[in-house]
Design an enzyme around this catalytic site. Sequence first.
Site, short mmCIF file in Angstrom:
data_model
loop_
_atom_site.label_atom_id
_atom_site.label_comp_id
_atom_site.label_asym_id
_atom_site.label_seq_id
_atom_site.Cartn_x
_atom_site.Cartn_y
_atom_site.Cartn_z
N VAL A 182 24.48 130.48 101.20
CA VAL A 182 24.18 131.91 100.83
C VAL A 182 22.76 132.36 101.46
CG1 VAL A 182 25.53 132.22 98.72
CG2 VAL A 182 23.10 131.51 98.70
N LYS B 182 19.46 130.42 104.25
CA LYS B 182 18.82 129.44 104.91
C LYS B 182 17.60 129.70 105.42
CE LYS B 182 21.27 126.48 107.92
NZ LYS B 182 22.53 125.94 108.84
N GLY B 183 16.71 128.77 105.35
CA GLY B 183 15.21 128.96 105.80
C GLY B 183 14.86 127.36 106.42
N PHE C 119 13.15 125.19 104.77
CA PHE C 119 13.07 124.29 103.95
C PHE C 119 14.29 123.63 103.83
CE2 PHE C 119 14.10 128.27 101.85
CZ PHE C 119 15.61 127.87 101.39
N GLN D 14 18.72 124.89 102.86
CA GLN D 14 19.65 125.89 102.51
C GLN D 14 19.96 126.11 101.21
OE1 GLN D 14 23.40 124.72 104.78
NE2 GLN D 14 22.96 122.53 103.90
N VAL D 15 20.67 127.19 100.89
CA VAL D 15 20.98 127.54 99.42
C VAL D 15 22.19 127.90 99.27
CG1 VAL D 15 20.60 129.10 97.28
CG2 VAL D 15 18.60 128.56 98.87
N LYS E 189 19.40 124.61 95.78
CA LYS E 189 18.77 124.71 96.85
C LYS E 189 18.62 123.29 97.37
CE LYS E 189 13.81 125.94 98.59
NZ LYS E 189 12.49 126.39 97.84
N ASP F 90 2.94 132.47 99.42
CA ASP F 90 3.95 133.27 100.25
C ASP F 90 4.63 134.56 99.63
OD1 ASP F 90 5.35 133.40 102.48
OD2 ASP F 90 6.62 131.67 102.00
#
Length: 904
Positions: free
Chosen positions: A373, A375-376, A378, A380-381, A396, A495
Amino acid sequence: MNSGEKQDNLQAWGQQPSSSYSNTQQQHGQITGQIPLTITNQVEAHDNDFHMQDASNDELEKSKKIAEQPTEHPQQHHQQQPAVPRFPPQSRQPQAILRFPQPPITSINKANNSNSQNFFPQQEVLQSRPKKHRVSMTNAEAANTPGMPPEKLPAKKLSADSQRPLFRDSNVFQRSAGQFTNDNGPSSSSAIVGAPFDANSSSKPVHIQQFRNPNDAPVTKLTSDLIKTYKAINEKFQSFYLRKNVRRSTVGRHTSLDSSGKPKTGKEASSSDANLIETFSIHNAVPNTSSSGNQPHYDSHVNAPPLLDTNAPPTSTMVVPMRTETESQQQMRQKSSRGGPYNNGYDDQNYDYILKNGEIFDKRYVILSDTPVGKGSFGQVTKAYDTVTKEEVAIKIIKNKKTFFDQAQIEIHLLELTNAHDKDNKYNIVTLKGHFVHRAHLCLVFELLSYNLYDLLKNTNFRGVSLNLARKFAQQLGKTLLFLSSPELSIIHCDLKPENVLLVNAKRSQIRVIDFGSSCQTGHRIYQYIQSRFYRSPEVLLGIAYDTKIDMWSLGCILVEMHTGEPLFAGSSEVDQMMKIVEVLGMPPKEMLDIGPKTHKYFDKTEDGIYYCKKTRDGYRHTYKAPGARKLHEILGVTSGGPGGRRLGEPGHSVEDYSKFKDLIKRMLNFDPKQRILRTTLFPVSHTAYNQNLYHQQQIDQVPAVGSVYIEDNGMYRPVPTSSHPISVTSSFDDGDVIEIDPNRRRYSQQNYHNPNYQYSQQPQSSSQQQQQQYQQSQRAQLEKQQQLQQQQQQQQQQRQHLSHQPSQSVQQHSSSSSRSRPRQQDQAEWRTQLELEEAFKQRKAEEATAPRSLQYNPQQVVGVQLIKRVLISKLFQGSMSHGNVNAGSSRDMEKHDYPNNKL
């Protein structure tokens, strides 16, 4: 034929060139009547015997090149040379000048051993080439040396034509150096160089021409060797980057490539995948004493090939083979349904876990989709179902790399700390339900939330949300920052941006702050490059020490973006970001620029110590405006009906509302962190115990009413009026999908809008809230009693002052007592006007020197101008006793009618 003639024929045979070696061997067999010489089966023995002699490696290479000659030489090279006189028979030495070393003749087996003595009557074993060249020998040494002419001829300078090679045909040097074949079988790896042999004049020696191969020149040979070396290195480079590109382009599968870089198909791909091909990589050579902290993966992930260590110091560059995949790992990867290149097939090329629908994590969480759902950087979720609590959660999944693993551990620690101090989830921070490790991936379990604020802007087509909704977001985010900056936590989010603020429900305005991966505590700052660029504070750009106030800067940028739909400072780099800030807010303070380590990156300094914007490389200041030329007043559209005039005429978007919003943003975006607003929060009607105790600690008599912004500025709390619509009242709007609906609340009625004492229907309160209300009522009762006593004392003092003719002192006492009796929830401007009117009335009353009269208001007794003044004074005193609002407009009209010459 006697032995002397045989020896002469052998001597002539030795003078033939290597190109006609096979024909010469046949002719020699016919002349001597003997069986032709045969070569031993072991050709390598020749090289071994040759290396045992004094020949060097360079000479060996030259001999091999001469051996690379065709079997049949062109006919033009077999022309008969003019005859020359022979050497005396007593010398019995061949006249041929050997330019290249020869293998020893002792390795040649004779077909008939009995006849070998007839060929060499004076020597038992024919020696190889002498250790010294003929040029460096004397005539005496040459006479005693076998195989060397006795007389030393004077050296002649050769012309350019004589230095050309004898064999100009390119096919001469295209044969392999391994062996030389003829009709009778394999020949020797080296040959005797000489002139062609003529059968008709076999007993006459021929003239020998000297030649030199230009390809054997030292410079040419060195150049060719370097080309070969660099070509090999380039091939290894190409193989490494080819494999690297395959990993990037292939997601969840293995693709085999041929030498040209195209994917193989069919049997080629299967055969190439089955064979282990060792590849090469270029990396910085680091000592073997490096710690485990430099490893690219988590400690349990040991099967993946190593990464390029970008943090290693630049020492020396070398080519080393990478670790290849073992057969067991290859079988395990092939059995895996994911087919990823890392972690036994469970990770893709980006070290993210390959999700599979229906997979169970930690024996309780069921994955609900193959696609994440979110992504970054770090990881994904993904969305999952908790079989224990029977609810949907968000997991996460951190990347399988040590740096991200360590960063996620810090996030877990901070979230556990915040959740422990906020068990009721009142401060809008995401709840961490648990964490575990699954296949070398650290997983964090959170509550499932809706989309973020950036998605909300996209739903509005980047037109922005209303001021009412932006005010609700400001209330919740300010409350969160107030909680994070408490002494027990002292957490800096580092952030804060719209992507990290999520809605709890798509139809509600309640939010949650997420992503504490970059967060830290005030005393444990570990990062220098923090905050997203659009929301980065000036102290971070200048490299100055930062604290919790950088989150307040980010909040100001977020509020402007949520209303306008565009980022306030959309810089493409750090320099561009600073210039965009200077365009709106002007130049930073000189004190900050003097201590900033990165000030020289953005500004230059004159001899007088004045800073100015630094020029770009091309000598121009780009297209930036002058410092402060882009006004925040115009960006928000304070007088034009909002950004672009889109909010013109809408309720809650008046000039007054925009002015208050602009003032709040300017205080959030102050350059100096010491003068920046520390905490901003909007409190509803029902206050919590935490906020109530905070008021009492700051000696605040009364809790601010609904619709007031409560600001702590350098430790001083004071209420600031906001827009006309209270923030806690439900309202609908047409600029988004977020609608606040609460059936337990009543809508704000127009008739009670200006009544500050109106109590709205609230939810059932707990015992602690009831105690707080009782305490508040008791405080108000005590305050009223004190005000009554003060008024009685004031009346007595006024009578005494009138008798003693001290009007100025009475006016000062009355004004001071009136200021203390005023309720805090009144508007400051209205309050100031009323105090000035009251002071003017009292001063004129003292000048008239009349006796004090009754302050009771009776409309029937109003006669003349003097009675109107007394009515105004009585209303002011009644307003101070009842804590109600005074109609400032009617008071000002009456004042103008009564005193036309009054400047007030």
